[in-house]
Design a protein around this motif. Structure first.
Motif, PDB file in Angstrom:
ATOM      1  N   MET A 195       0.840  -1.177   0.000  1.00 32.30           N
ATOM      2  CA  MET A 195       0.000   0.000   0.000  1.00 32.30           C
ATOM      3  C   MET A 195       0.889   1.245   0.000  1.00 32.30           C
ATOM      4  N   THR A 196       0.504   2.250  -0.765  1.00 30.81           N
ATOM      5  CA  THR A 196       1.284   3.477  -0.854  1.00 30.81           C
ATOM      6  C   THR A 196       0.982   4.402   0.318  1.00 30.81           C
ATOM      7  N   PRO A 197       1.893   5.299   0.654  1.00 26.25           N
ATOM      8  CA  PRO A 197       1.663   6.210   1.777  1.00 26.25           C
ATOM      9  C   PRO A 197       0.455   7.131   1.595  1.00 26.25           C
ATOM     10  N   LEU A 198       0.066   7.414   0.356  1.00 23.52           N
ATOM     11  CA  LEU A 198      -1.064   8.306   0.103  1.00 23.52           C
ATOM     12  C   LEU A 198      -2.377   7.558  -0.119  1.00 23.52           C
ATOM     13  N   ALA A 199      -2.401   6.265   0.165  1.00 27.21           N
ATOM     14  CA  ALA A 199      -3.577   5.446  -0.090  1.00 27.21           C
ATOM     15  C   ALA A 199      -4.801   5.996   0.627  1.00 27.21           C
ATOM     16  N   ARG A 200      -5.946   5.857  -0.025  1.00 20.09           N
ATOM     17  CA  ARG A 200      -7.209   6.307   0.551  1.00 20.09           C
ATOM     18  C   ARG A 200      -7.736   5.327   1.593  1.00 20.09           C
ATOM     19  N   LEU A 201      -7.410   4.057   1.435  1.00 19.95           N
ATOM     20  CA  LEU A 201      -7.842   3.064   2.408  1.00 19.95           C
ATOM     21  C   LEU A 201      -6.893   1.878   2.385  1.00 19.95           C
ATOM     22  N   PRO A 202      -6.883   1.119   3.457  1.00 13.82           N
ATOM     23  CA  PRO A 202      -5.923   0.012   3.574  1.00 13.82           C
ATOM     24  C   PRO A 202      -6.367  -1.246   2.820  1.00 13.82           C
ATOM     25  N   VAL A 203      -6.248  -1.194   1.519  1.00 14.15           N
ATOM     26  CA  VAL A 203      -6.592  -2.329   0.678  1.00 14.15           C
ATOM     27  C   VAL A 203      -5.339  -2.707  -0.105  1.00 14.15           C
ATOM     28  N   SER A 204      -5.160  -3.993  -0.339  1.00 11.23           N
ATOM     29  CA  SER A 204      -3.979  -4.445  -1.070  1.00 11.23           C
ATOM     30  C   SER A 204      -4.286  -4.580  -2.560  1.00 11.23           C
ATOM     31  N   GLU A 205      -3.226  -4.603  -3.350  1.00 11.98           N
ATOM     32  CA  GLU A 205      -3.385  -4.837  -4.783  1.00 11.98           C
ATOM     33  C   GLU A 205      -4.062  -6.182  -5.028  1.00 11.98           C
ATOM     34  N   ALA A 206      -3.731  -7.181  -4.226  1.00  8.69           N
ATOM     35  CA  ALA A 206      -4.339  -8.512  -4.374  1.00  8.69           C
ATOM     36  C   ALA A 206      -5.839  -8.457  -4.084  1.00  8.69           C
ATOM     37  N   GLN A 207      -6.233  -7.695  -3.084  1.00 12.32           N
ATOM     38  CA  GLN A 207      -7.659  -7.570  -2.779  1.00 12.32           C
ATOM     39  C   GLN A 207      -8.402  -6.864  -3.911  1.00 12.32           C
ATOM     40  N   ILE A 208      -7.784  -5.836  -4.461  1.00 10.21           N
ATOM     41  CA  ILE A 208      -8.399  -5.135  -5.591  1.00 10.21           C
ATOM     42  C   ILE A 208      -8.591  -6.103  -6.754  1.00 10.21           C
ATOM     43  N   ALA A 209      -7.563  -6.852  -7.082  1.00  9.55           N
ATOM     44  CA  ALA A 209      -7.649  -7.817  -8.180  1.00  9.55           C
ATOM     45  C   ALA A 209      -8.715  -8.876  -7.906  1.00  9.55           C
ATOM     46  N   GLN A 210      -8.811  -9.317  -6.672  1.00 12.75           N
ATOM     47  CA  GLN A 210      -9.819 -10.322  -6.311  1.00 12.75           C
ATOM     48  C   GLN A 210     -11.233  -9.764  -6.469  1.00 12.75           C
ATOM     49  N   VAL A 211     -11.448  -8.551  -6.009  1.00  9.09           N
ATOM     50  CA  VAL A 211     -12.765  -7.922  -6.147  1.00  9.09           C
ATOM     51  C   VAL A 211     -13.123  -7.772  -7.620  1.00  9.09           C
ATOM     52  N   VAL A 212     -12.205  -7.261  -8.417  1.00  8.38           N
ATOM     53  CA  VAL A 212     -12.468  -7.044  -9.835  1.00  8.38           C
ATOM     54  C   VAL A 212     -12.774  -8.369 -10.532  1.00  8.38           C
ATOM     55  N   SER A 213     -11.982  -9.386 -10.276  1.00  9.26           N
ATOM     56  CA  SER A 213     -12.192 -10.691 -10.902  1.00  9.26           C
ATOM     57  C   SER A 213     -13.561 -11.278 -10.535  1.00  9.26           C
TER      58      SER A 213
ATOM     59  N   ASN B 240      -5.624   3.288  -8.889  1.00 13.42           N
ATOM     60  CA  ASN B 240      -5.519   4.737  -8.979  1.00 13.42           C
ATOM     61  C   ASN B 240      -6.471   5.402  -7.972  1.00 13.42           C
ATOM     62  N   ALA B 241      -7.726   4.950  -7.939  1.00  8.09           N
ATOM     63  CA  ALA B 241      -8.736   5.562  -7.075  1.00  8.09           C
ATOM     64  C   ALA B 241      -8.493   5.291  -5.590  1.00  8.09           C
ATOM     65  N   LEU B 242      -8.031   4.090  -5.276  1.00  9.30           N
ATOM     66  CA  LEU B 242      -7.918   3.690  -3.865  1.00  9.30           C
ATOM     67  C   LEU B 242      -6.514   3.835  -3.307  1.00  9.30           C
ATOM     68  N   LEU B 243      -5.522   3.569  -4.131  1.00  9.22           N
ATOM     69  CA  LEU B 243      -4.138   3.608  -3.664  1.00  9.22           C
ATOM     70  C   LEU B 243      -3.383   4.825  -4.200  1.00  9.22           C
ATOM     71  N   ARG B 244      -4.046   5.583  -5.055  1.00  6.54           N
ATOM     72  CA  ARG B 244      -3.467   6.804  -5.649  1.00  6.54           C
ATOM     73  C   ARG B 244      -2.148   6.519  -6.379  1.00  6.54           C
ATOM     74  N   GLU B 245      -2.130   5.440  -7.145  1.00  6.33           N
ATOM     75  CA  GLU B 245      -0.900   5.019  -7.818  1.00  6.33           C
ATOM     76  C   GLU B 245      -0.663   5.693  -9.177  1.00  6.33           C
ATOM     77  N   ARG B 246      -1.629   6.382  -9.707  1.00 10.32           N
ATOM     78  CA  ARG B 246      -1.468   7.090 -10.984  1.00 10.32           C
ATOM     79  C   ARG B 246      -1.058   6.147 -12.119  1.00 10.32           C
ATOM     80  N   ILE B 247      -1.729   5.004 -12.191  1.00 12.20           N
ATOM     81  CA  ILE B 247      -1.399   4.032 -13.244  1.00 12.20           C
ATOM     82  C   ILE B 247      -2.561   3.824 -14.218  1.00 12.20           C
ATOM     83  N   TYR B 248      -3.616   4.591 -14.064  1.00 10.56           N
ATOM     84  CA  TYR B 248      -4.775   4.492 -14.953  1.00 10.56           C
ATOM     85  C   TYR B 248      -4.905   5.813 -15.704  1.00 10.56           C
TER      86      TYR B 248
END
Length: 133
Positions: A1-19, A55-63
């Motif tokens: 998780m990045t320091p500027l993240a909006r909430l404590p969610v992992s990349e794996a959790q995001i991928a799981q939700v999307v899938s 991008n929306a949750l972790l503010r990674e600027r990759i979208y």
């Protein structure tokens, strides 16, 4: 998780939700045909949506997409579809994530959904003045 993240969610959790969400969408009587009319490569689409949520949750600027433009251009996406979409998304969130995390992500998704719905409800007159329908 990045320091500027909006909430404590992992990349794996995001991928799981999307899938899981898109598995539900493909089987959904109303949403399935809408998405199927536009998505040929489901893995690529899911990767793109994972980037959107990172991008929306972790503010990674990759979208770098434009969801409003895509939904407007689709032609078969109606404002009322967002209520159904959000219902399926909420079911997915609460099935995959701890309740407190699901609630926060759901609130963000509902804000995004309201904005997209509003964008689809707006139309412009010939002089460019928006008219709500």
């Amino acid at each position: 998780m990045t320091p500027l993240a909006r909430l404590p969610v992992s990349e794996a959790q995001i991928a799981q939700v999307v899938s899981r969400f898109y598995a539900s969408v493909r089987a959904h009587e109303e949403l399935g045909p809408i998405f199927a009319a536009h998505i040929v490569d489901w893995p690529a689409h899911e990767e793109k949506i994972v980037r959107f949520w990172r991008n929306a949750l972790l503010r990674e600027r990759i979208y770098d997409g434009n969801p409003m433009q895509v939904h407007r251009a689709a032609g078969n996406v109606r404002p009322e579809h967002f209520e159904v979409w959000l219902s399926v998304f909420d079911e997915t969130l609460f099935a995959v994530l701890p309740s407190d995390l699901a609630q926060v992500w759901s609130a963000i998704a509902h804000n995004i959904g309201r904005a997209l719905r509003y964008g689809l409800e707006r139309r412009a007159t010939p002089d460019g003045v928006p008219v709500l329908t």
